[in-house]
Design an enzyme around this catalytic site. Structure first.
Site: not given
Lengths: 304, 304, 304, 304
Positions: C49, C137, C165
Site C-alpha cells: 500500500t 510477507y 503478514k
C-alpha cells in the site's frame, strides 16, 4: 496402425450451426468440400476450433458421422476427444471408429487438477481401450496441464499413441518433443497455431492443424509444401500472408473468443456457412461483421 | 421457487464407485443415510467433491435418480451441472427435475475462454430454459472464470437464479456478493470450503457445502448451529476441529488430487463406501491408506 | 525480541509524494498523526500500500527515517523489505534498525522463480543477518510464491522470525498457519486485506494491516476491539461498514491499480496528502476524483 | 541513435560471483573474452541470465563499469534495467551511459499489477529521460505483463525506443511484432530463448540473446550466420545441437532455477568462472555437478 506418420495440413474443421443444437448440414458439407478442394491432407473434427467441448453428445456424434461420410475415404479423418469423463470419451472414440475415422486426438481431462503421472496413466488406459490410434492434444492454456516431455517419453511405449498435436505456442517445447520422438518414426508431431506452421515444418514437424485453412486452405497447403521443399523465400512470403490473415481476422471483438467468432464470421462472409457460434458465445453484431468484411478485402480474401 | 433461501449444511456427496463406470450402490445409499443421520439440511449431488465432471452421462443420471429416491423428500436435493455443452447441461437439469431434485448448481463452461458478459448471457439463457431454480457455482480455480460481482448483480434480475455456491476461497469476494444480494432475501449464499464455514455463517452466509460432512456430518451441523446462535467460544472450538480434520485428511499424497483421494480413502476406512476414485485418479496405495487411518485416529474419527 | 506477539491495527502507511522522487513531507507527517490519533497500535512503512517496491532506495530510506522520528516511540514501527536483492534488502533492514524501527516484513524475492526450500533457506540466512526481527510477507499474488505451511513450520526454528503478514486472501491458509504457529506464543499472525479483519480476529489472528486505516483508522481499531471482545453484533455492523468503504473506494478506474489510486485519491479528498501515485501510475482525472468524492460522501467519510 | 538495427548474437552475460555481494572479477573478464573470441556481436549485461534483479545496486554498477571497460568499444554493450523503481532504473541507465554502454533493455515494473496504457506511459517517460536508447524487455512469465502489440505500436513513436527483446517463448507474438515494427527499419527484434534462434532468424528477426553463448558462443554465431544465409541444412544441424545442449544442461535439479544453476555450473566445469549463484539460490551439490559434467561430455562440450 499407420507405419508412417500422418503428414500435411489437417484443418480443424469449424462446426457450422443452424441453431444451438443442430448442425448447418449444407454449410458443413460445403465447408468440407471447400477444404478438400484446397488440397488439404486430412480433416480434424471436433477440435477446439470446431468448438467440440461446447457441443452436445448427440451433435458430436452427428458431426463425426457426417464428416466421415463426406470425406468418403479421400483423406484420413481425426476426431477430437475432449470429454472430461473417461467412459464418455471412450464412447466417442468407439463412435468415431464405427463411422470410419482414422484416429482420435485426446485432451487431458480438464476440470480437476492433474499431475503428470496421473495424466500418463490415464492416456495409457485410454489408448489400451480405444479402437483407434491416439494422438495427444497438447493445449495447456485450455486444459490446465499439458504433456510434459517425460510424459511423452513414457507414452512412446504405447504403440497406439501415434502423435501429438502441439497447440502450446511454445516452440521450445516442440523442439524437445521432436527430439524425444525421433525414436518412433511413425510418430507424428503436428503444430496447432497456423502462425507457427512455417518454422515448424522447416525444422522437422510433420504437419499442421491450421484454423485458417477453413477459409483459405490452399495458403496453408502451399506453405507446407514450400517448407517441405526448403524454398525459403517462398516460405517467408507465404508466412507473411499467414500472419497478415491472422492479425486481421482473429482480433475483432474483445477477449479470448475473438478467434472463434472472427473465424466463423469470416466463413459466413465468404458464403461458406452460418456464423452462429456454439454457446456460450453470440454472433458478431453488424458493425463487427462489417469490420471482418473490410479486413477480408484488405488481406485479399474477398473481392471488392 | 422457494420464498426463503436454502440454509444449512448441504454435503457435496461423494460418488462411491464399484468400477470405472458403475456406482457402488450400497455405499451410495449407506453414505446418504450417514449424512442424513448427522442432521444435514440437504444434499448436493455431482459437485466437484462428487467428481461430477469425471462421470459419464449415464452414471450422472443414475446418481441423480438414486439420490433423489434415497432422499425421499426428507431434505432438498441440489444437482451440480458442469457440462461444457449447453444442451447437455440442460438435459441434466431436466433429468434432475424429473427425478424430483429441487435446484441445480451451474458452473461456467470451463474449456474455452469466457468473458463476463458472455457468462452472464449464458446463465440467463440457461435459467430461462431450466425447469429448476439455479444456483451459481463460483469456483474460478477450476473453471478459469468466476462470477464477478457485476455479473452477480445482473443475474439477480433472473428470478430463477436463487443462490451462489462460493468455492473461491476469497472471503473478500463473498462479503461483496452478500452486500449485493441483500436486495434478494430469497437468494442463498453457500460457502464451499469447510475451513471457512465458521466465519461465513458468523458474518451472514446462509450455509455451507462441506466435503468433510461426508465423513462426520454432525461436526459441520454443530458448527453451523453454533455460528447461527452466535456462540463464539463453541464456534472457535468446532472450527479448530474442522481445521484439524482438514489438515490431517486432505494432505496425504502429492498434488491437487490429495483432497479427493484422501476423502474417499477416509470414507473407506470408516466403512462407508469403496475408495475407488473416478478416472483419471487411482486409489491410494496401502502405505497412504495406512497413513489416512493413522490420521483418522489422531483427529478422533476412528477408534483404536 | 518481543516476548509477546505484535497485536492490533498496523496501517500500511501510504507514501505521499510531491513528485516522482520526493516525499510530500507535510502530508506524510499529517497522515502519520491522523492514524495515531485514530488509535492504531503501530505503523507499517513501505508495504505494498505504501508503494514500497516502486520507490527509490533514497526515498525508502527517507520514509523509514521520517516515519520512525514521527512515531517517536509512541508505537512500534515495522518496515516492508521487498528488494529482490539480498544485499540491498539487508541494507534496508540495517537502515531501519539504525532509525529505530522494531521489525522488518520481508517478501520473497519476486522476479526469478523460487521453490519452497530455496525460499526457506533465503529467509533463514536473512533472519540470521538481520539486526531486526523478521515477519514473513505472504502475498503470493504479487510475489509469485508464498510461504507454504511447511515452510512456515521450518522457519519457526528461527527465533528472529516473529510473525507473518497474510495478504493471500485465502483464509483456509491462515487457519492452517495459525494451527502451526500455536507452538510459538510470540509469533504474530496479521491479516492484510481489511475485508477479512473481522473474521481473522474472531478466530484468533493477532491483528491487521488495513489500508483503509489511512483514511479512517478508528473504524478498524473499533472492529479489532469488538472482535477481540467477542461482541458479535458490533462486529457485524462494523464489518458491514468496512465492506461498504472497500466496495466504494477501491473500484473506481480499471485494473489492478484501482486500489492504490483510489485510496490515495480519497486521502487527497480528505485533505490529508497529495494524491500523486508512484510510477508507473498516474493520478486520477477530475471525473474519477469527483466520483471518489461522491462515494466518500455516500459512505459517510466526507460531509456534504 | 543507430540508423541500423542491432543485429547478431548478444550473450546475456552470466555474472560470476565470489561471494554473495562481490564479483568474481577474473571469471568475469575471462568469460567476456571467451564470448568475444567466439565471435559474438555484442554483450548484454544484467539480464535475467545475468541475475540482474538479484544483485545489489553497488554490484550492478560494478558489472556495468567493468563490462564496458572490458568490451573496450570492440562490440556494443546493452544493459538490462529491471528495477521496479523508476528513479533507480533511470539512475542505472545514467550509470550505463557514463560507463560507455550503447543501450538499455527495460523491463516493466514487475511487482504491482500493470495495465497496458500504464506500461506504455511508463516507457514513454523513461525513454524521454534516458540518456541511452531503449529496448523493450518482453518477458511476461517473470514480469507478469508483457508489451502487447498495440503498446509496441504506440511506442514506435518514441524514437529512442529502438528494439525489443522477445523472451516470451510465443513466436506468434514475435511474428505480429515484426509485422508492426517493419515501419521502423532501425528497430531491432532480438529473440531471447536460444531454442528459437534458428526459426527467428530464418523468418526475419535481427538477432538473439542466447544464454548458451556463455558456454559455447561459436555455436550460436554459426547458427545465426547459417540462418542469415538461408543455408537450411546447416540450420537444421546447428539447431539440433542447440536443442541437445539445452535439453542436457538446463534440466538438472528441480524447478525454475534449473536453467540458471545449470548454466553457471557448466561454466564452472568448463573452467570459466565460479558457479555460485546469486541469492536466493544455492550452488549445485557434488552429485548434480557430476551430472552436469557427464552431460557436457555427452553433448561434446567437455573432453573425456
Amino acid at each position: 496402425m499407420p507405419a508412417t506418420p500422418l503428414t500435411g495440413i489437417f484443418p480443424p474443421l469449424v462446426t457450422p450451426l443452424r441453431d444451438r443444437d443442430s448442425l448447418d448440414v449444407e454449410g458443413f458439407e460445403r465447408l468440407t468440400e471447400h477444404v478438400l478442394a484446397g488440397g488439404v491432407h486430412g480433416l480434424f473434427l471436433l477440435g477446439t476450433t470446431g468448438e467440440g467441448p461446447s457441443l452436445s453428445w448427440r451433435l458430436k456424434a452427428e458431426v463425426v458421422e457426417r464428416g466421415c461420410r463426406q470425406a468418403a475415404g479421400r483423406v484420413p479423418v481425426m476426431v477430437g476427444v475432449t470429454d472430461p469423463s473417461f467412459a464418455d470419451a471412450l464412447r466417442l472414440a468407439e463412435r468415431a471408429a464405427a463411422a470410419g475415422a482414422d484416429a482420435v486426438v485426446i485432451a487431458p481431462p480438464y476440470y480437476l487438477p492433474l499431475g503428470q503421472p496421473e495424466l500418463a496413466g490415464y492416456v495409457e488406459r485410454f489408448a489400451a481401450a480405444s479402437p483407434l490410434p491416439v494422438l495427444l492434444y497438447h493445449i495447456p492454456s485450455l486444459t490446465g496441464v499439458g504433456f510434459s516431455p517425460d510424459t511423452v517419453r513414457r507414452l512412446l511405449d504405447s504403440p497406439k499413441v501415434i502423435g501429438l498435436k502441439d497447440s502450446g505456442r511454445d516452440m521450445t517445447y516442440q523442439h524437445t518433443v521432436r527430439r524425444i520422438t525421433v525414436a518412433r518414426p511413425d510418430f507424428s508431431v503436428l503444430v496447432g497455431p497456423e502462425e507457427l506452421l512455417g518454422e515448424a515444418i522447416l525444422l522437422g514437424a510433420d504437419g499442421g492443424m491450421c484454423g485458417g485453412a477453413n477459409m483459405v486452405p490452399r495458403l496453408y497447403v502451399d506453405l507446407y509444401d514450400a517448407a517441405k521443399a526448403g524454398r525459403l523465400d517462398r516460405v517467408r512470403e507465404l508466412h507473411g500472408r499467414v500472419i497478415a490473415v491472422s492479425d486481421a481476422i482473429y482480433s475483432v471483438g474483445a477477449g479470448g473468443s475473438a478467434y472463434f467468432r472472427g473465424l466463423k464470421c469470416a466463413l459466413a462472409c465468404l458464403g461458406l456457412c452460418d456464423d452462429l457460434p456454439a454457446e456460450p458465445y453470440e454472433r458478431f453484431r453488424p458493425a463487427e461483421r462489417e469490420e471482418i468484411r473490410r479486413r477480408l478485402r484488405q488481406v485479399g480474401l474477398l473481392a471488392n
